[in-house]
Design an enzyme around this catalytic site. Structure first.
Site, PDB file in Angstrom:
ATOM      1  CE  LYS A 210      -3.645   2.325   2.590  1.00  0.00           C
ATOM      2  NZ  LYS A 210      -4.520   2.306   3.767  1.00  0.00           N
ATOM      3  CG  HIS A 389      -5.288 -35.661  16.389  1.00  0.00           C
ATOM      4  ND1 HIS A 389      -5.588 -36.823  16.863  1.00  0.00           N
ATOM      5  CD2 HIS A 389      -6.188 -35.534  15.403  1.00  0.00           C
ATOM      6  CE1 HIS A 389      -6.507 -37.363  16.132  1.00  0.00           C
ATOM      7  NE2 HIS A 389      -6.940 -36.740  15.284  1.00  0.00           N
TER       8      HIS A 389
HETATM    9  O1  F6P Z   1       2.898  -2.929   9.760  1.00  0.00           O
HETATM   10  C1  F6P Z   1       1.801  -3.160   9.746  1.00  0.00           C
HETATM   11  C2  F6P Z   1       1.253  -2.941   8.452  1.00  0.00           C
HETATM   12  O2  F6P Z   1       1.323  -1.453   8.185  1.00  0.00           O
HETATM   13  C3  F6P Z   1      -0.114  -3.475   8.144  1.00  0.00           C
HETATM   14  O3  F6P Z   1      -1.269  -2.867   8.467  1.00  0.00           O
HETATM   15  C4  F6P Z   1       0.065  -3.600   6.432  1.00  0.00           C
HETATM   16  O4  F6P Z   1      -0.921  -4.512   6.075  1.00  0.00           O
HETATM   17  C5  F6P Z   1       1.446  -4.052   6.500  1.00  0.00           C
HETATM   18  O5  F6P Z   1       2.584  -3.297   7.448  1.00  0.00           O
HETATM   19  C6  F6P Z   1       2.128  -3.661   5.016  1.00  0.00           C
HETATM   20  O6  F6P Z   1       2.060  -2.577   4.574  1.00  0.00           O
HETATM   21  P1  F6P Z   1       2.215  -2.040   3.060  1.00  0.00           P
HETATM   22  O7  F6P Z   1       1.068  -2.943   2.322  1.00  0.00           O
HETATM   23  O8  F6P Z   1       2.153  -0.640   3.069  1.00  0.00           O
HETATM   24  O9  F6P Z   1       3.473  -2.789   2.732  1.00  0.00           O
END
Ligand code: F6P
Length: 546
Positions: A210, A389
Protein backbone atom coordinates in the site's frame (compact mmCIF):
# COMPACT_ATOMS: atom_id res chain seq x y z
CA UNK A 1 -10.74 14.83 17.17
CA UNK A 2 -12.80 13.19 19.90
CA UNK A 3 -16.36 12.00 20.15
CA UNK A 4 -18.61 12.27 23.17
CA UNK A 5 -20.20 9.08 24.19
CA UNK A 6 -21.27 7.44 27.42
CA UNK A 7 -18.30 5.37 28.58
CA UNK A 8 -19.02 1.71 27.88
CA UNK A 9 -19.10 0.54 31.48
CA UNK A 10 -21.51 3.37 32.39
CA UNK A 11 -24.07 2.29 29.81
CA UNK A 12 -27.40 1.02 31.08
CA UNK A 13 -27.23 -2.10 28.92
CA UNK A 14 -23.70 -2.86 30.11
CA UNK A 15 -24.74 -2.64 33.74
CA UNK A 16 -27.77 -4.83 33.02
CA UNK A 17 -25.49 -7.38 31.36
CA UNK A 18 -23.20 -7.33 34.39
CA UNK A 19 -26.21 -8.00 36.66
CA UNK A 20 -27.55 -10.63 34.33
CA UNK A 21 -24.17 -12.39 34.26
CA UNK A 22 -24.47 -13.09 37.98
CA UNK A 23 -27.57 -15.18 37.31
CA UNK A 24 -26.70 -16.87 34.03
CA UNK A 25 -22.91 -17.09 34.23
CA UNK A 26 -22.97 -20.54 35.83
CA UNK A 27 -26.01 -21.99 34.10
CA UNK A 28 -25.00 -25.08 32.15
CA UNK A 29 -25.87 -25.53 28.50
CA UNK A 30 -27.34 -28.89 29.49
CA UNK A 31 -29.99 -26.93 31.39
CA UNK A 32 -30.47 -24.37 28.64
CA UNK A 33 -31.11 -27.13 26.09
CA UNK A 34 -33.25 -29.21 28.46
CA UNK A 35 -35.45 -26.19 29.25
CA UNK A 36 -35.78 -25.22 25.60
CA UNK A 37 -35.59 -28.27 23.34
CA UNK A 38 -36.16 -26.19 20.20
CA UNK A 39 -33.15 -24.01 20.92
CA UNK A 40 -30.94 -25.78 18.39
CA UNK A 41 -33.27 -24.78 15.56
CA UNK A 42 -34.26 -21.41 16.97
CA UNK A 43 -30.90 -19.87 17.76
CA UNK A 44 -29.71 -19.96 14.17
CA UNK A 45 -29.49 -17.42 11.40
CA UNK A 46 -28.87 -17.72 7.71
CA UNK A 47 -27.56 -15.45 4.99
CA UNK A 48 -26.56 -16.14 1.40
CA UNK A 49 -24.78 -19.51 1.62
CA UNK A 50 -23.94 -19.41 5.32
CA UNK A 51 -25.94 -21.11 8.03
CA UNK A 52 -24.99 -19.91 11.51
CA UNK A 53 -25.81 -21.99 14.58
CA UNK A 54 -25.21 -20.05 17.78
CA UNK A 55 -27.36 -22.18 20.03
CA UNK A 56 -24.36 -23.74 21.82
CA UNK A 57 -23.59 -20.51 23.64
CA UNK A 58 -24.10 -19.56 27.27
CA UNK A 59 -26.95 -17.21 26.50
CA UNK A 60 -30.66 -17.05 27.14
CA UNK A 61 -33.20 -14.94 25.28
CA UNK A 62 -32.71 -12.34 28.00
CA UNK A 63 -28.94 -12.30 27.36
CA UNK A 64 -29.50 -11.76 23.67
CA UNK A 65 -31.99 -8.98 24.31
CA UNK A 66 -29.49 -7.20 26.54
CA UNK A 67 -26.71 -7.66 24.00
CA UNK A 68 -28.94 -6.15 21.30
CA UNK A 69 -29.64 -3.25 23.68
CA UNK A 70 -25.89 -2.85 24.01
CA UNK A 71 -25.53 -2.70 20.23
CA UNK A 72 -28.23 -0.01 20.12
CA UNK A 73 -26.84 1.99 22.99
CA UNK A 74 -23.38 1.81 21.39
CA UNK A 75 -24.81 3.43 18.26
CA UNK A 76 -23.86 0.45 16.09
CA UNK A 77 -26.55 1.21 13.50
CA UNK A 78 -25.29 4.79 13.13
CA UNK A 79 -21.68 3.63 12.92
CA UNK A 80 -22.54 1.14 10.19
CA UNK A 81 -24.33 3.86 8.24
CA UNK A 82 -21.37 6.19 8.77
CA UNK A 83 -18.94 3.61 7.42
CA UNK A 84 -21.05 2.73 4.39
CA UNK A 85 -21.64 6.37 3.50
CA UNK A 86 -17.95 7.20 3.45
CA UNK A 87 -17.66 9.24 6.64
CA UNK A 88 -14.09 9.53 7.86
CA UNK A 89 -14.57 7.17 10.76
CA UNK A 90 -10.84 6.34 10.90
CA UNK A 91 -10.32 9.54 12.85
CA UNK A 92 -6.65 9.10 13.78
CA UNK A 93 -5.69 8.88 10.10
CA UNK A 94 -8.52 11.15 8.89
CA UNK A 95 -9.71 8.51 6.43
CA UNK A 96 -12.93 6.95 5.27
CA UNK A 97 -13.19 3.18 5.69
CA UNK A 98 -14.61 1.83 2.49
CA UNK A 99 -13.49 -1.72 1.80
CA UNK A 100 -17.19 -2.29 1.13
CA UNK A 101 -16.80 -0.08 -1.99
CA UNK A 102 -14.33 -2.58 -3.45
CA UNK A 103 -17.17 -5.02 -4.00
CA UNK A 104 -20.03 -2.63 -4.64
CA UNK A 105 -21.82 -3.01 -7.98
CA UNK A 106 -20.97 -0.78 -10.91
CA UNK A 107 -24.06 1.39 -10.48
CA UNK A 108 -23.50 2.05 -6.76
CA UNK A 109 -22.58 5.55 -5.65
CA UNK A 110 -20.32 6.22 -2.69
CA UNK A 111 -18.69 9.60 -2.31
CA UNK A 112 -15.39 10.51 -0.71
CA UNK A 113 -14.63 14.24 -0.61
CA UNK A 114 -17.48 14.84 -3.04
CA UNK A 115 -16.33 12.30 -5.64
CA UNK A 116 -18.05 9.03 -6.52
CA UNK A 117 -15.37 6.38 -6.02
CA UNK A 118 -17.15 3.43 -7.65
CA UNK A 119 -16.14 4.12 -11.28
CA UNK A 120 -12.47 4.13 -10.19
CA UNK A 121 -12.91 0.78 -8.43
CA UNK A 122 -14.34 -0.80 -11.57
CA UNK A 123 -11.73 0.75 -13.80
CA UNK A 124 -9.00 -0.99 -11.77
CA UNK A 125 -10.95 -4.24 -11.80
CA UNK A 126 -11.18 -4.00 -15.59
CA UNK A 127 -7.43 -3.43 -15.90
CA UNK A 128 -6.73 -6.32 -13.56
CA UNK A 129 -9.01 -8.56 -15.66
CA UNK A 130 -7.36 -7.56 -18.92
CA UNK A 131 -3.91 -8.14 -17.44
CA UNK A 132 -4.92 -11.49 -15.94
CA UNK A 133 -6.24 -12.67 -19.27
CA UNK A 134 -2.98 -11.74 -20.99
CA UNK A 135 -0.89 -13.62 -18.44
CA UNK A 136 -3.17 -16.65 -18.24
CA UNK A 137 -3.40 -16.99 -22.03
CA UNK A 138 0.37 -16.68 -22.49
CA UNK A 139 -0.05 -13.50 -24.53
CA UNK A 140 2.11 -11.51 -22.10
CA UNK A 141 5.72 -12.48 -22.74
CA UNK A 142 8.77 -12.14 -20.54
CA UNK A 143 11.87 -10.27 -21.72
CA UNK A 144 13.23 -13.24 -23.68
CA UNK A 145 9.88 -13.93 -25.32
CA UNK A 146 8.76 -16.79 -23.08
CA UNK A 147 5.30 -16.79 -21.52
CA UNK A 148 4.99 -16.29 -17.75
CA UNK A 149 4.74 -19.51 -15.79
CA UNK A 150 5.55 -18.33 -12.26
CA UNK A 151 3.92 -15.55 -10.28
CA UNK A 152 5.60 -14.33 -7.13
CA UNK A 153 3.75 -11.94 -4.84
CA UNK A 154 6.05 -9.84 -2.66
CA UNK A 155 4.25 -8.15 0.22
CA UNK A 156 3.73 -8.42 3.95
CA UNK A 157 0.84 -8.10 6.41
CA UNK A 158 -2.32 -7.24 4.53
CA UNK A 159 -0.37 -7.30 1.27
CA UNK A 160 0.52 -10.94 1.84
CA UNK A 161 -1.81 -12.71 4.26
CA UNK A 162 -4.95 -12.12 2.19
CA UNK A 163 -3.34 -13.15 -1.11
CA UNK A 164 -1.78 -16.30 0.41
CA UNK A 165 -4.97 -17.27 2.21
CA UNK A 166 -7.14 -16.72 -0.87
CA UNK A 167 -4.74 -18.61 -3.14
CA UNK A 168 -4.78 -21.59 -0.78
CA UNK A 169 -8.53 -21.35 -0.18
CA UNK A 170 -9.37 -21.24 -3.88
CA UNK A 171 -6.64 -23.50 -5.22
CA UNK A 172 -9.31 -25.84 -6.52
CA UNK A 173 -10.38 -23.08 -8.92
CA UNK A 174 -6.85 -22.06 -9.88
CA UNK A 175 -4.95 -22.35 -13.15
CA UNK A 176 -2.67 -25.27 -12.42
CA UNK A 177 -0.18 -24.52 -15.19
CA UNK A 178 0.87 -21.42 -13.26
CA UNK A 179 3.05 -21.63 -10.16
CA UNK A 180 2.32 -19.18 -7.32
CA UNK A 181 4.75 -18.21 -4.59
CA UNK A 182 4.50 -15.62 -1.81
CA UNK A 183 7.45 -13.85 -0.25
CA UNK A 184 6.89 -11.77 2.86
CA UNK A 185 9.61 -12.21 5.45
CA UNK A 186 12.75 -10.09 5.36
CA UNK A 187 14.52 -13.31 6.37
CA UNK A 188 16.47 -14.08 3.17
CA UNK A 189 15.41 -17.71 3.42
CA UNK A 190 11.91 -16.75 2.38
CA UNK A 191 13.18 -15.29 -0.88
CA UNK A 192 15.76 -18.00 -1.53
CA UNK A 193 13.32 -20.87 -1.04
CA UNK A 194 10.54 -19.19 -3.01
CA UNK A 195 12.65 -18.74 -6.15
CA UNK A 196 15.15 -21.59 -5.93
CA UNK A 197 13.48 -23.68 -8.65
CA UNK A 198 12.11 -20.81 -10.74
CA UNK A 199 13.38 -19.62 -14.10
CA UNK A 200 13.67 -15.80 -13.98
CA UNK A 201 12.75 -15.53 -17.67
CA UNK A 202 9.35 -17.09 -16.92
CA UNK A 203 8.71 -15.28 -13.63
CA UNK A 204 6.51 -12.28 -12.89
CA UNK A 205 6.87 -10.40 -9.59
CA UNK A 206 3.94 -8.53 -8.11
CA UNK A 207 5.27 -6.01 -5.63
CA UNK A 208 2.27 -5.45 -3.37
CA UNK A 209 2.54 -2.64 -0.87
CA UNK A 210 0.00 0.00 0.00
CA UNK A 211 2.69 2.46 1.03
CA UNK A 212 5.56 1.11 -1.11
CA UNK A 213 7.89 1.97 1.76
CA UNK A 214 7.64 -1.17 3.91
CA UNK A 215 11.13 -2.34 4.80
CA UNK A 216 10.54 -6.05 4.24
CA UNK A 217 8.76 -5.64 0.94
CA UNK A 218 11.18 -3.13 -0.52
CA UNK A 219 14.15 -5.26 0.55
CA UNK A 220 12.64 -8.35 -1.08
CA UNK A 221 11.66 -6.37 -4.18
CA UNK A 222 15.23 -5.11 -4.59
CA UNK A 223 16.58 -8.63 -4.15
CA UNK A 224 14.10 -9.84 -6.77
CA UNK A 225 15.23 -7.13 -9.16
CA UNK A 226 18.86 -8.12 -8.70
CA UNK A 227 17.96 -11.79 -9.16
CA UNK A 228 16.23 -11.02 -12.44
CA UNK A 229 18.87 -8.61 -13.72
CA UNK A 230 21.59 -11.10 -12.75
CA UNK A 231 20.03 -13.62 -15.11
CA UNK A 232 19.43 -11.12 -17.90
CA UNK A 233 22.76 -9.31 -18.28
CA UNK A 234 21.49 -6.37 -16.27
CA UNK A 235 18.98 -5.45 -18.96
CA UNK A 236 17.04 -2.73 -17.15
CA UNK A 237 14.26 -2.84 -19.75
CA UNK A 238 13.45 -6.40 -18.59
CA UNK A 239 11.89 -4.91 -15.42
CA UNK A 240 8.80 -3.78 -17.35
CA UNK A 241 8.16 -7.36 -18.46
CA UNK A 242 8.73 -9.03 -15.10
CA UNK A 243 7.53 -6.57 -12.47
CA UNK A 244 4.15 -5.07 -11.74
CA UNK A 245 3.17 -3.09 -8.66
CA UNK A 246 0.08 -2.82 -6.52
CA UNK A 247 0.10 0.32 -4.45
CA UNK A 248 -1.47 3.62 -3.52
CA UNK A 249 1.90 5.35 -4.00
CA UNK A 250 2.62 5.98 -7.70
CA UNK A 251 5.64 8.15 -6.93
CA UNK A 252 7.46 5.44 -4.99
CA UNK A 253 6.52 2.83 -7.59
CA UNK A 254 8.24 4.76 -10.37
CA UNK A 255 11.18 5.57 -8.10
CA UNK A 256 11.65 1.82 -7.73
CA UNK A 257 11.77 1.51 -11.53
CA UNK A 258 8.36 0.05 -12.26
CA UNK A 259 6.48 1.81 -15.03
CA UNK A 260 3.24 3.16 -13.56
CA UNK A 261 1.51 1.71 -16.65
CA UNK A 262 2.20 -1.59 -14.87
CA UNK A 263 0.76 -0.39 -11.58
CA UNK A 264 -2.64 -1.30 -10.20
CA UNK A 265 -3.84 1.28 -7.75
CA UNK A 266 -6.04 1.40 -4.73
CA UNK A 267 -6.90 4.08 -2.24
CA UNK A 268 -6.16 5.32 1.26
CA UNK A 269 -9.72 4.41 2.30
CA UNK A 270 -8.76 0.73 2.03
CA UNK A 271 -6.92 -0.51 5.12
CA UNK A 272 -4.07 -2.97 4.50
CA UNK A 273 -5.82 -5.82 6.32
CA UNK A 274 -9.06 -5.06 4.44
CA UNK A 275 -7.42 -5.00 1.02
CA UNK A 276 -7.36 -8.56 -0.33
CA UNK A 277 -10.30 -7.80 -2.59
CA UNK A 278 -8.64 -4.68 -4.03
CA UNK A 279 -5.76 -4.80 -6.53
CA UNK A 280 -3.82 -6.46 -3.69
CA UNK A 281 -5.79 -9.50 -4.84
CA UNK A 282 -4.12 -9.45 -8.26
CA UNK A 283 -2.36 -12.76 -7.57
CA UNK A 284 -5.75 -14.21 -6.58
CA UNK A 285 -7.27 -13.05 -9.85
CA UNK A 286 -4.33 -14.45 -11.81
CA UNK A 287 -4.82 -17.78 -10.07
CA UNK A 288 -8.59 -18.17 -10.28
CA UNK A 289 -9.41 -15.91 -13.26
CA UNK A 290 -11.49 -12.74 -13.41
CA UNK A 291 -14.86 -14.47 -13.36
CA UNK A 292 -14.18 -16.33 -10.16
CA UNK A 293 -12.70 -13.18 -8.64
CA UNK A 294 -15.89 -11.27 -9.43
CA UNK A 295 -17.89 -14.11 -7.93
CA UNK A 296 -15.83 -13.73 -4.76
CA UNK A 297 -16.56 -9.97 -4.72
CA UNK A 298 -20.24 -10.73 -5.07
CA UNK A 299 -20.01 -12.96 -1.99
CA UNK A 300 -18.43 -10.11 -0.04
CA UNK A 301 -21.13 -7.75 -1.22
CA UNK A 302 -23.94 -10.06 -0.16
CA UNK A 303 -22.54 -10.11 3.36
CA UNK A 304 -22.04 -6.31 3.29
CA UNK A 305 -25.70 -5.77 2.47
CA UNK A 306 -26.74 -8.24 5.11
CA UNK A 307 -24.61 -6.48 7.75
CA UNK A 308 -25.96 -3.09 6.72
CA UNK A 309 -29.63 -4.02 6.74
CA UNK A 310 -30.42 -7.11 8.84
CA UNK A 311 -31.91 -6.74 12.31
CA UNK A 312 -29.52 -7.71 15.08
CA UNK A 313 -31.16 -11.05 15.80
CA UNK A 314 -30.60 -12.16 12.19
CA UNK A 315 -27.33 -10.34 11.60
CA UNK A 316 -24.47 -12.85 11.48
CA UNK A 317 -21.52 -10.48 12.02
CA UNK A 318 -23.35 -8.65 14.80
CA UNK A 319 -24.36 -11.87 16.56
CA UNK A 320 -20.78 -13.09 16.38
CA UNK A 321 -19.44 -9.80 17.68
CA UNK A 322 -21.89 -9.60 20.57
CA UNK A 323 -21.17 -13.15 21.64
CA UNK A 324 -17.44 -12.48 21.66
CA UNK A 325 -17.99 -9.32 23.73
CA UNK A 326 -20.15 -11.36 26.13
CA UNK A 327 -17.36 -13.89 26.68
CA UNK A 328 -14.45 -11.46 26.56
CA UNK A 329 -15.88 -8.88 28.91
CA UNK A 330 -18.12 -10.84 31.26
CA UNK A 331 -16.59 -14.34 31.36
CA UNK A 332 -13.00 -13.11 31.04
CA UNK A 333 -12.29 -15.17 27.91
CA UNK A 334 -9.10 -14.00 26.25
CA UNK A 335 -9.08 -15.95 23.02
CA UNK A 336 -11.27 -17.14 20.18
CA UNK A 337 -10.41 -20.30 18.27
CA UNK A 338 -11.29 -20.41 14.58
CA UNK A 339 -11.45 -24.01 13.44
CA UNK A 340 -12.16 -24.56 9.76
CA UNK A 341 -12.86 -28.17 8.84
CA UNK A 342 -11.71 -27.61 5.28
CA UNK A 343 -8.10 -28.10 4.33
CA UNK A 344 -8.27 -25.34 1.73
CA UNK A 345 -8.89 -22.89 4.59
CA UNK A 346 -5.65 -23.77 6.31
CA UNK A 347 -4.39 -20.17 6.18
CA UNK A 348 -7.71 -18.64 7.20
CA UNK A 349 -6.87 -18.45 10.93
CA UNK A 350 -3.50 -16.81 10.14
CA UNK A 351 -5.30 -14.28 7.94
CA UNK A 352 -7.78 -13.58 10.72
CA UNK A 353 -4.99 -12.94 13.20
CA UNK A 354 -4.09 -9.72 11.43
CA UNK A 355 -7.68 -8.78 10.66
CA UNK A 356 -8.83 -9.16 14.25
CA UNK A 357 -5.76 -8.31 16.32
CA UNK A 358 -4.30 -5.44 14.30
CA UNK A 359 -7.82 -3.98 14.22
CA UNK A 360 -8.92 -4.39 17.80
CA UNK A 361 -5.66 -4.59 19.76
CA UNK A 362 -6.17 -1.11 21.23
CA UNK A 363 -6.45 0.23 24.75
CA UNK A 364 -7.27 3.83 23.85
CA UNK A 365 -10.86 4.77 23.01
CA UNK A 366 -11.96 7.10 20.24
CA UNK A 367 -12.08 9.75 22.97
CA UNK A 368 -8.39 9.31 23.66
CA UNK A 369 -8.83 7.81 27.10
CA UNK A 370 -7.69 4.37 28.25
CA UNK A 371 -10.31 1.64 28.44
CA UNK A 372 -11.25 0.00 31.74
CA UNK A 373 -12.32 -3.26 30.11
CA UNK A 374 -10.74 -5.83 27.79
CA UNK A 375 -10.74 -5.30 24.05
CA UNK A 376 -9.59 -7.48 21.13
CA UNK A 377 -9.35 -11.18 21.82
CA UNK A 378 -6.45 -13.35 20.69
CA UNK A 379 -7.59 -15.24 17.59
CA UNK A 380 -5.90 -18.47 16.70
CA UNK A 381 -6.68 -21.74 15.01
CA UNK A 382 -5.79 -24.62 12.78
CA UNK A 383 -7.82 -26.67 10.38
CA UNK A 384 -9.71 -29.63 11.75
CA UNK A 385 -9.16 -32.39 12.37
CA UNK A 386 -5.44 -31.57 12.86
CA UNK A 387 -6.09 -29.20 15.75
CA UNK A 388 -7.95 -31.92 17.62
CA UNK A 389 -4.71 -33.84 17.96
CA UNK A 390 -2.85 -30.77 19.09
CA UNK A 391 -4.42 -28.07 21.28
CA UNK A 392 -8.06 -29.13 21.71
CA UNK A 393 -7.19 -30.83 25.02
CA UNK A 394 -6.86 -27.38 26.57
CA UNK A 395 -10.18 -26.26 25.07
CA UNK A 396 -11.93 -29.32 26.55
CA UNK A 397 -10.30 -29.63 29.96
CA UNK A 398 -8.10 -26.57 30.47
CA UNK A 399 -8.82 -23.82 32.96
CA UNK A 400 -9.57 -21.17 30.36
CA UNK A 401 -12.77 -20.50 28.47
CA UNK A 402 -12.07 -20.55 24.74
CA UNK A 403 -15.09 -19.79 22.55
CA UNK A 404 -14.76 -21.59 19.21
CA UNK A 405 -15.97 -20.91 15.69
CA UNK A 406 -16.32 -24.14 13.75
CA UNK A 407 -16.56 -23.83 9.98
CA UNK A 408 -17.73 -26.81 7.96
CA UNK A 409 -19.03 -27.72 4.52
CA UNK A 410 -21.62 -30.13 3.21
CA UNK A 411 -19.55 -31.21 0.25
CA UNK A 412 -15.87 -31.68 -0.32
CA UNK A 413 -14.26 -30.26 -3.43
CA UNK A 414 -12.27 -33.50 -3.46
CA UNK A 415 -14.80 -36.22 -2.61
CA UNK A 416 -12.94 -39.35 -1.60
CA UNK A 417 -14.83 -42.27 -0.13
CA UNK A 418 -16.18 -41.39 3.28
CA UNK A 419 -13.57 -38.74 4.14
CA UNK A 420 -16.10 -35.91 4.23
CA UNK A 421 -18.52 -37.75 6.52
CA UNK A 422 -15.67 -38.46 8.90
CA UNK A 423 -14.51 -34.87 8.77
CA UNK A 424 -17.92 -33.40 9.45
CA UNK A 425 -18.75 -35.99 12.11
CA UNK A 426 -15.74 -34.64 13.95
CA UNK A 427 -16.99 -31.04 13.79
CA UNK A 428 -20.36 -31.98 15.21
CA UNK A 429 -18.76 -34.25 17.82
CA UNK A 430 -16.44 -31.49 18.99
CA UNK A 431 -19.13 -28.86 19.47
CA UNK A 432 -21.37 -31.42 21.19
CA UNK A 433 -18.58 -32.55 23.51
CA UNK A 434 -17.62 -28.98 24.34
CA UNK A 435 -21.19 -27.96 25.15
CA UNK A 436 -22.45 -30.98 27.04
CA UNK A 437 -19.30 -32.71 28.28
CA UNK A 438 -19.51 -35.99 30.17
CA UNK A 439 -20.66 -36.17 33.76
CA UNK A 440 -19.13 -38.09 36.63
CA UNK A 441 -22.09 -40.49 36.58
CA UNK A 442 -21.62 -41.17 32.89
CA UNK A 443 -17.92 -41.84 33.39
CA UNK A 444 -18.60 -44.17 36.34
CA UNK A 445 -21.29 -46.00 34.37
CA UNK A 446 -18.62 -46.87 31.83
CA UNK A 447 -16.86 -48.88 34.54
CA UNK A 448 -14.03 -46.40 35.04
CA UNK A 449 -12.08 -47.03 38.28
CA UNK A 450 -12.84 -44.38 40.90
CA UNK A 451 -9.35 -42.85 40.95
CA UNK A 452 -9.52 -42.26 37.18
CA UNK A 453 -13.00 -40.74 37.14
CA UNK A 454 -12.04 -37.06 37.71
CA UNK A 455 -9.55 -37.24 34.85
CA UNK A 456 -12.18 -38.53 32.47
CA UNK A 457 -14.96 -36.08 33.34
CA UNK A 458 -15.65 -33.32 30.82
CA UNK A 459 -17.36 -30.43 32.55
CA UNK A 460 -18.65 -29.07 29.23
CA UNK A 461 -20.41 -25.70 29.05
CA UNK A 462 -17.77 -24.54 26.58
CA UNK A 463 -19.32 -22.35 23.91
CA UNK A 464 -19.06 -22.54 20.15
CA UNK A 465 -20.61 -21.25 16.96
CA UNK A 466 -20.94 -23.46 13.90
CA UNK A 467 -20.90 -21.99 10.42
CA UNK A 468 -22.10 -24.37 7.75
CA UNK A 469 -22.10 -23.90 3.97
CA UNK A 470 -22.71 -26.33 1.13
CA UNK A 471 -19.32 -26.03 -0.49
CA UNK A 472 -16.30 -23.73 -0.49
CA UNK A 473 -16.63 -21.48 -3.55
CA UNK A 474 -15.20 -18.04 -4.38
CA UNK A 475 -18.50 -16.49 -3.28
CA UNK A 476 -18.55 -18.39 0.00
CA UNK A 477 -14.98 -17.31 0.72
CA UNK A 478 -16.02 -13.68 0.14
CA UNK A 479 -18.99 -14.15 2.48
CA UNK A 480 -16.78 -15.64 5.20
CA UNK A 481 -14.17 -12.90 5.02
CA UNK A 482 -16.78 -10.14 5.07
CA UNK A 483 -18.46 -11.88 8.01
CA UNK A 484 -15.29 -11.54 10.09
CA UNK A 485 -14.48 -8.05 8.79
CA UNK A 486 -17.84 -6.78 9.97
CA UNK A 487 -17.66 -8.74 13.20
CA UNK A 488 -14.40 -6.91 13.95
CA UNK A 489 -16.01 -3.54 13.23
CA UNK A 490 -19.03 -4.31 15.41
CA UNK A 491 -16.73 -5.39 18.26
CA UNK A 492 -14.62 -2.24 17.87
CA UNK A 493 -17.76 -0.08 17.89
CA UNK A 494 -18.88 -1.58 21.19
CA UNK A 495 -15.42 -1.17 22.68
CA UNK A 496 -15.37 2.44 21.35
CA UNK A 497 -12.02 1.97 19.66
CA UNK A 498 -10.77 2.72 16.16
CA UNK A 499 -10.52 -0.64 14.39
CA UNK A 500 -8.83 0.91 11.37
CA UNK A 501 -5.50 2.34 12.48
CA UNK A 502 -2.41 0.44 13.69
CA UNK A 503 -0.12 2.84 15.52
CA UNK A 504 1.09 0.01 17.72
CA UNK A 505 3.30 -1.38 14.96
CA UNK A 506 5.26 1.86 14.51
CA UNK A 507 7.67 1.90 17.44
CA UNK A 508 9.29 -1.42 16.56
CA UNK A 509 9.72 -0.26 12.95
CA UNK A 510 11.43 2.97 14.09
CA UNK A 511 13.76 1.17 16.46
CA UNK A 512 14.69 -1.43 13.83
CA UNK A 513 15.72 1.40 11.48
CA UNK A 514 17.98 2.72 14.19
CA UNK A 515 19.47 -0.69 14.98
CA UNK A 516 20.19 -1.80 11.38
CA UNK A 517 23.27 0.47 10.99
CA UNK A 518 24.44 -0.57 14.44
CA UNK A 519 24.59 -4.15 13.19
CA UNK A 520 26.07 -3.31 9.80
CA UNK A 521 28.75 -0.71 10.58
CA UNK A 522 32.39 -1.86 10.41
CA UNK A 523 33.23 -0.52 13.85
CA UNK A 524 31.05 -0.92 16.88
CA UNK A 525 29.25 2.41 17.28
CA UNK A 526 28.45 3.89 20.66
CA UNK A 527 25.30 2.05 21.76
CA UNK A 528 22.69 4.06 23.60
CA UNK A 529 20.02 1.46 24.24
CA UNK A 530 19.28 -0.27 27.54
CA UNK A 531 21.91 -2.73 28.77
CA UNK A 532 20.02 -5.77 27.47
CA UNK A 533 19.63 -4.43 23.93
CA UNK A 534 23.24 -3.18 23.87
CA UNK A 535 24.48 -6.58 24.98
CA UNK A 536 22.39 -8.42 22.38
CA UNK A 537 23.74 -6.14 19.65
CA UNK A 538 27.32 -6.89 20.75
CA UNK A 539 26.65 -10.65 20.85
CA UNK A 540 25.12 -10.57 17.37
CA UNK A 541 28.09 -8.67 15.95
CA UNK A 542 30.44 -11.17 17.54
CA UNK A 543 28.45 -14.11 16.11
CA UNK A 544 28.58 -12.55 12.64
CA UNK A 545 32.33 -12.36 12.77
CA UNK A 546 32.92 -15.96 13.87
O1 F6P B 1 3.10 -3.03 9.85
C1 F6P B 1 1.75 -3.17 9.69
C2 F6P B 1 1.30 -2.81 8.30
O2 F6P B 1 1.23 -1.44 8.16
C3 F6P B 1 -0.02 -3.48 8.00
O3 F6P B 1 -1.10 -2.77 8.47
C4 F6P B 1 0.04 -3.63 6.52
O4 F6P B 1 -0.88 -4.57 6.07
C5 F6P B 1 1.46 -4.05 6.34
O5 F6P B 1 2.18 -3.31 7.30
C6 F6P B 1 2.05 -3.84 4.97
O6 F6P B 1 1.99 -2.52 4.56
P1 F6P B 1 2.18 -2.11 3.06
O7 F6P B 1 1.10 -2.74 2.24
O8 F6P B 1 2.13 -0.63 3.03
O9 F6P B 1 3.53 -2.62 2.61
Amino acid sequence: MTTTKTPLTQMKSWKSLADHYTTIGDVHMRTLFADDPGRGERLTAEEADLFFDYSKNRVSDETLKLLFDLADESGLRERIDAMFSGEKINITEDRAVLHIALRAPRDAKIEVDGENIIPGVHEVLNRMSAFSKRIRSGEWKGYTGKPIKNIVNIGIGGSDLGPVMAYEALKHFSERTLTFRFISNVDGTDFAEAVHDLDPTETLFIVASKTFTTLETMTNANTARNWLLGALDNAEDSIAKHFVAVSTNAEKVSEFGIDTANMFGFWDWVGGRYSMDSAIGLSTMLAIGPENFLEMLDGFHRMDEHFRTAPWDKNLPVLMALLSVWYGNFFGAETVAVLPYEQYLKRFPAYLQQLTMESNGKYITLNGSPVDYSTGAIYFGEPGTNGQHSFYQLIHQGTRLIPCDFIAFGKSLNPLGSHQDMLVANVFAQSEALAFGKTEDQVKAEGTPDWLVPHRVFEGNRPSNTILADELSPSVLGQLIALYEHCVFAQGTIWQINSFDQWGVELGKQLAKQIIPELESDDLPELKHDSSTNNLIRRYRAAKEK
